[in-house]
Design a protein around this motif. Structure first.
Motif, PDB file in Angstrom:
ATOM      1  N   ILE A  14       0.873  -1.173   0.000  1.00 57.85           N
ATOM      2  CA  ILE A  14       0.000   0.000   0.000  1.00 57.85           C
ATOM      3  C   ILE A  14       0.914   1.227   0.000  1.00 57.85           C
ATOM      4  N   GLN A  41       1.221   5.763   0.079  1.00 58.87           N
ATOM      5  CA  GLN A  41       0.584   6.995   0.523  1.00 58.87           C
ATOM      6  C   GLN A  41       1.423   8.178   0.089  1.00 58.87           C
ATOM      7  N   LEU A  67      -4.495   6.611   1.319  1.00 56.52           N
ATOM      8  CA  LEU A  67      -3.904   5.308   1.090  1.00 56.52           C
ATOM      9  C   LEU A  67      -4.356   4.727  -0.253  1.00 56.52           C
ATOM     10  N   TRP A  78      -4.067   1.080  -2.409  1.00 56.41           N
ATOM     11  CA  TRP A  78      -3.647  -0.315  -2.493  1.00 56.41           C
ATOM     12  C   TRP A  78      -2.925  -0.533  -3.806  1.00 56.41           C
ATOM     13  N   SER A  85      -1.492  -7.399  -3.963  1.00 56.61           N
ATOM     14  CA  SER A  85      -1.375  -8.429  -2.938  1.00 56.61           C
ATOM     15  C   SER A  85      -0.862  -9.718  -3.554  1.00 56.61           C
TER      16      SER A  85
END
Lengths: 120, 108
Positions: A39, A41, A47, A49, A52
């Motif tokens: 993630i 920022q 935030l 994503w 994964s």
């Protein structure tokens, strides 16, 4: 307790590839109960994503970044990694790695984050 | 993609106040909604998962509710350490997730 630690260059030149590694300690990355995620920022913003990965190597990416992102896992080292190609200043951000608990479908815990600046 | 919209974007409140933050999903996500707290310079911390389940170690003044498209995070009595930014996150499409834009909670 499980801990995650991001590592990698803090400065990347425009058009180059950003590479970060997340080292997991205090638990196994090979557990069937978790995914592992990245993630980011941007400074002063929210935030986002990135993607994964499962310990088997199955990957899932944010469609907005998919063409530039590669996430991989090294179970022998208990690590997973992020590569983001063709970076621009818009990719300047704090990058976090985190464990995604499947049962809760939530990220916990998170690494402390690492600031990556894209600049020549 | 599922979009998450938080309101308000910022909020001023006093110690002891009851505060509610709202999160709306662009489609029904059942109860697949999490809340995080982030303090300046720190990583986000999980507060609530599955819309209303309190993460271990989180004070009971935090609570979550909602299902479908509308969710709320409530802090029953604000404490000085609660001033932070709060994010919702949908996990309906796990492991693909999206975050709300955040709500900054400031001291009045």
């Amino acid at each position: 307790q499980l801990q995650l630690q991001e590592s990698g260059p803090g400065l990347v030149k425009p058009s180059e590839t950003l590479s970060l590694t997340c080292t997991v300690s205090g638990g196994s990355i090979s557990s069937s109960s978790y995914y592992w995620g990245w993630i980011r920022q941007p400074p002063g913003k929210g935030l986002e994503w990135i993607g994964s990965i499962y310990y088997s190597g199955s990957t899932y990416y944010n469609p907005s970044l998919k063409s530039r992102v590669t996430i991989s896992v090294d179970t022998s080292k208990n690590q997973f990694s992020l590569k983001l190609s063709s970076v621009t200043a818009a990719d300047t951000a704090v990058y976090y790695c985190a464990r995604l608990v499947i049962l809760a479908a939530a990220f916990d815990p998170w690494g402390q984050g690492t600031l990556v600046t894209v600049s020549s | 993609d599922i979009q998450m919209t938080q309101s308000p974007s910022s909020l001023s409140a006093s110690v002891g106040d009851r505060v509610t933050i709202t999160c709306r999903a662009s489609q029904s996500i059942s109860s697949y909604l999490n809340w995080y707290q982030q303090k300046p310079g720190k990583a986000p911390k999980l507060l609530i998962y599955a819309a209303s389940s309190l993460q271990s170690g989180v004070p009971s003044r935090f609570s979550g509710s909602g299902s479908g498209t509308d969710f709320t995070l409530t802090i029953s009595s604000l404490q000085p350490e609660d001033f932070a930014t709060y994010y919702c996150q949908q996990s309906y499409s796990t492991p693909r997730v999206t975050f709300g834009q955040g709500t900054r909670l400031e001291i009045k």
